[in-house]
Design an enzyme around this catalytic site. Structure first.
Site, PDB file in Angstrom:
ATOM      1  N   ASP A  14     -53.406  79.742  85.451  1.00 16.63           N
ATOM      2  CA  ASP A  14     -53.866  79.614  86.963  1.00 16.63           C
ATOM      3  C   ASP A  14     -52.434  79.682  87.864  1.00 16.63           C
ATOM      4  O   ASP A  14     -51.322  79.438  87.413  1.00 16.63           O
ATOM      5  CB  ASP A  14     -54.276  78.079  87.662  1.00 16.63           C
ATOM      6  CG  ASP A  14     -54.764  77.703  89.102  1.00 16.63           C
ATOM      7  OD1 ASP A  14     -53.874  77.904  89.520  1.00 16.63           O
ATOM      8  OD2 ASP A  14     -55.715  77.313  88.838  1.00 16.63           O
ATOM      9  N   SER A  64     -58.393  78.943  94.644  1.00 17.95           N
ATOM     10  CA  SER A  64     -58.411  77.912  92.850  1.00 17.95           C
ATOM     11  C   SER A  64     -60.393  77.529  92.646  1.00 17.95           C
ATOM     12  O   SER A  64     -60.709  78.908  92.323  1.00 17.95           O
ATOM     13  CB  SER A  64     -58.743  77.272  92.380  1.00 17.95           C
ATOM     14  OG  SER A  64     -56.554  77.227  92.281  1.00 17.95           O
ATOM     15  N   THR A  95     -60.979  75.094  88.635  1.00 22.87           N
ATOM     16  CA  THR A  95     -61.535  76.526  88.244  1.00 22.87           C
ATOM     17  C   THR A  95     -62.671  75.663  87.067  1.00 22.87           C
ATOM     18  O   THR A  95     -63.622  76.625  87.157  1.00 22.87           O
ATOM     19  CB  THR A  95     -59.701  77.149  87.205  1.00 22.87           C
ATOM     20  OG1 THR A  95     -59.180  77.378  88.735  1.00 22.87           O
ATOM     21  CG2 THR A  95     -60.927  78.309  86.316  1.00 22.87           C
ATOM     22  N   ASP A 120     -49.727  76.539  88.081  1.00 24.32           N
ATOM     23  CA  ASP A 120     -49.866  76.553  89.454  1.00 24.32           C
ATOM     24  C   ASP A 120     -49.406  75.890  90.725  1.00 24.32           C
ATOM     25  O   ASP A 120     -48.472  75.806  91.525  1.00 24.32           O
ATOM     26  CB  ASP A 120     -51.790  76.757  89.866  1.00 24.32           C
ATOM     27  CG  ASP A 120     -52.046  76.743  91.179  1.00 24.32           C
ATOM     28  OD1 ASP A 120     -51.946  77.460  92.388  1.00 24.32           O
ATOM     29  OD2 ASP A 120     -52.464  75.089  91.533  1.00 24.32           O
ATOM     30  N   HIS A 146     -46.334  75.634  93.439  1.00 26.83           N
ATOM     31  CA  HIS A 146     -46.140  74.959  94.824  1.00 26.83           C
ATOM     32  C   HIS A 146     -45.761  74.352  95.107  1.00 26.83           C
ATOM     33  O   HIS A 146     -44.958  74.564  95.763  1.00 26.83           O
ATOM     34  CB  HIS A 146     -47.891  74.442  94.380  1.00 26.83           C
ATOM     35  CG  HIS A 146     -49.095  74.658  94.479  1.00 26.83           C
ATOM     36  ND1 HIS A 146     -49.554  75.642  95.959  1.00 26.83           N
ATOM     37  CD2 HIS A 146     -50.457  74.811  94.154  1.00 26.83           C
ATOM     38  CE1 HIS A 146     -50.999  75.978  95.885  1.00 26.83           C
ATOM     39  NE2 HIS A 146     -50.896  75.846  94.577  1.00 26.83           N
ATOM     40  N   ASP A 190     -55.977  83.277  88.620  1.00 24.55           N
ATOM     41  CA  ASP A 190     -56.829  83.532  89.816  1.00 24.55           C
ATOM     42  C   ASP A 190     -56.373  83.770  90.770  1.00 24.55           C
ATOM     43  O   ASP A 190     -57.045  84.653  92.063  1.00 24.55           O
ATOM     44  CB  ASP A 190     -57.686  81.392  90.302  1.00 24.55           C
ATOM     45  CG  ASP A 190     -56.631  81.127  90.110  1.00 24.55           C
ATOM     46  OD1 ASP A 190     -55.355  81.167  89.085  1.00 24.55           O
ATOM     47  OD2 ASP A 190     -56.898  79.273  90.100  1.00 24.55           O
ATOM     48  N   HIS A 191     -55.020  83.622  90.684  1.00 24.55           N
ATOM     49  CA  HIS A 191     -54.258  83.956  92.089  1.00 24.55           C
ATOM     50  C   HIS A 191     -52.886  84.256  91.781  1.00 24.55           C
ATOM     51  O   HIS A 191     -52.312  83.054  90.303  1.00 24.55           O
ATOM     52  CB  HIS A 191     -54.423  83.095  93.390  1.00 24.55           C
ATOM     53  CG  HIS A 191     -54.003  81.817  93.510  1.00 24.55           C
ATOM     54  ND1 HIS A 191     -53.003  81.282  92.750  1.00 24.55           N
ATOM     55  CD2 HIS A 191     -54.944  80.859  92.907  1.00 24.55           C
ATOM     56  CE1 HIS A 191     -53.336  79.954  93.280  1.00 24.55           C
ATOM     57  NE2 HIS A 191     -54.936  79.828  92.528  1.00 24.55           N
TER      58      HIS A 191
END
Length: 557
Positions: free
Chosen positions: A53, A111, A164, A322, A326, A364-365
């Site tokens: 993620d 996500s 997710t 992820d 962030h 996912d990104h």
């Protein structure tokens, strides 16, 4: 494969008889062997989807730079080879776009939408769980695999109900409906193995105060730390329902996970998210971890699911890459990448000699718009080089391009930016904090040191010009002060952590562009039969990626 045919061939041979000169013609049957190309394998029995993620190409680059070139790299004893690169060498590598699909979509994905597009092979909307972009429920690859008799599994180091994993086994209008997601997962009972954190969504609302409930949870093996508080608004005990009504064995710690031997397993190892990878690396060194690692959860899932003769679908998420992105925490993010690569290694060792399994490693990104960058701070000193091309000139680059030992120093970080925030204020009341407070906390955990003056901007707060009444993240009327790109730093007091990242950035040779996601194409590593994996070596979209996986596993798109 060899194809054998019989060809009648007339072979003339003059055989001289010992008694006369008669010539006899002999006809002999000759066996001819013809090589025929093997039939291409275009389907598989098992699919293992691994999602890092927030892991864009630049995050993969950080992992590879650390593994290959950090002077004290933990990969020095492993040939400086990551498991992800092993998959890439032996399989196919591509890229995938990931924004909400189609002309009615958006520029950037979250996500929930991204995982839904991977799970369904259809366009979805931002923050939706298991729905198409019109809000219709769509069967996921996991649900379709279960309908065809295959075993199914979800593994994550975040929460089982987080965006997710939820997208593969639930259908909800918004990712924040985690209690409803938990209930749907248990009621539908389509996932055979579920391993993650997030116990708070599975226990009754009064779990902290109701002695009968506490006694029941203790009898099931749940320690108080796992079930210390509930996020539910009702009295449902989903753990009891899972065990009594759906045949799940329960596990709440590493020891219980290792002992589990049933066909169905629900493991919840934290009240909310599981421990961060810095904490995991610390306890792993002394073999004192009570939570299982992502690698251990993955191996247990493989052990159980592979017993199904019809095959299986398994999704494994390294979700805290992820989370680190962030808050612009490069040291934490490196540790999360290493934890994820451990799980990839477990899968690689399990699958490397098989021809019935497709492994996809992707993201996912990308999160944070992360990069390593050169700067004008601490310019290098001139040095003399022996090469005959220097013509008597000193070697003196015009900029600081970053020394490799900074990779080791990132790894040396002993706590996340959240730990630093906790040190400054345990209850996160940051009004009145100073540069001295923040410098002390940063210097306690980071190998990169700052002065009180450098840390002073971390303490600053200002009115939130983007305040929206009732918004769960932007509702704070007073916000950490961000002087530029403030629209892209959205998570209330957590933005203090992003400001820590800025205070450390120049010394780390690290840059960040946002506190949210970017639309960067993400890497796709595909391993398995070439007839299946060759289609992934291209620039595609997650909708197409989902369709390709479904076709390989189920024979349908």
């Amino acid at each position: 494969m060899k194809h054998i045919s019989l060809l009648a061939a007339a072979i003339g041979a003059a055989l001289i008889s010992g008694c006369n000169s008669d010539t006899k013609e002999v006809v002999k049957e000759v066996e001819v062997i013809k090589e025929v190309a093997p039939e291409e394998v275009t389907s598989v029995k098992n699919v293992i989807l691994m999602i890092g993620d927030g892991m864009g190409p630049q995050q993969v680059g950080l992992l590879e730079d650390y593994a290959r070139r950090a002077p004290q790299s933990t990969y020095n004893s492993k040939g400086n080879k990551t498991a992800i690169s092993k998959l890439g060498d032996a399989g196919q590598v591509g890229l995938s776009l990931n924004a909400p699909w189609g002309n009615e979509g958006s520029l950037v994905v979250d996500s929930a939408c991204s995982a839904t597009q991977l799970a369904t092979g259809m366009a979805s909307g931002s923050e939706m769980i298991g729905l198409d972009n019109q809000g219709n429920k769509v069967a996921t690859i996991l649900e379709r695999a279960k309908a065809k008799g295959k075993a199914t599994g979800l593994v994550s180091d975040t929460r089982l109900t987080h965006a997710t994993p939820a997208a593969f086994a639930a259908h909800q209008p918004h990712r924040s409906y985690e209690s409803a997601i938990a209930a749907e997962m248990i009621d539908a009972s389509v996932v055979d193995v579920m391993l993650s954190g997030g116990a708070r969504e599975f226990i009754p609302s009064d779990a902290a105060s109701n002695e009968t409930v506490k006694t029941s949870l203790t009898a099931m093996g749940a320690p108080a730390s796992i079930v210390k508080k509930s996020k539910r608004k009702d009295s449902r005990n989903l753990l009891a329902e899972a065990k009594d009504n759906h045949g799940y064995q329960l596990a709440f710690n590493r020891e219980q996970l290792n002992a589990a031997d049933g066909e169905r397993l629900l493991g919840l190892f934290a009240n909310s998210g599981m421990m961060d990878a810095i904490a995991y690396d610390a306890c792993a060194k002394t073999d004192s971890c009570t939570e299982p690692s992502l690698r251990e959860m993955t191996l247990k899932a493989l052990d159980i699911l592979s017993k199904d003769e019809d095959g299986f679908f398994l999704m494994v998420e390294g979700g805290q890459i992820d989370w680190a992105g962030h808050i612009n925490d490069a040291g934490w993010m490196l540790h999360e990448l290493l934890r994820f690569d451990e799980a990839v290694d477990a899968v690689y060792e399990w699958v490397k000699d098989r021809d019935d399994t497709l492994v996809i490693v992707t993201a996912d990104h990308e999160t944070g718009s992360f990069g390593l960058s050169y700067s004008r701070k601490d310019l290098p000193e001139a040095q003399s080089l022996p090469g005959d091309g220097m013509q008597g000139a000193d070697y003196k680059p015009a900029f600081n391009f970053g020394s490799l030992n900074k990779l080791d120093r990132l790894y040396a970080q002993t706590g996340t930016f959240y730990n630093m925030m906790d040190m400054v204020s345990a209850d996160w009341t940051f009004d009145g904090t100073t540069g001295d407070d923040w410098a002390a906390a940063i210097n306690h955990y980071s190998d990169f040191k700052v002065t009180a003056e450098q840390a002073a901007p971390v303490a600053l707060r200002e009115p939130n010009e983007y305040w929206v009444d009732g918004h769960s993240y932007l509702s704070a009327t007073v916000f950490p002060k961000v002087n530029d790109f403030k629209e892209f730093y959205v998570y209330a007091d957590e933005v203090h952590a992003n400001l820590i990242g800025r205070a450390l950035a120049a010394d780390q040779n690290v840059v960040w562009g946002t506190g949210t996601h970017t639309a960067a194409p993400v890497p796709v590593f595909a391993f398995g039969p070439y007839g299946v994996t060759k289609q992934f070596s291209t620039l595609q979209h997650h909708v197409e990626l989902g369709q390709k996986m479904a076709k390989a596993l189920l024979g349908e798109e």
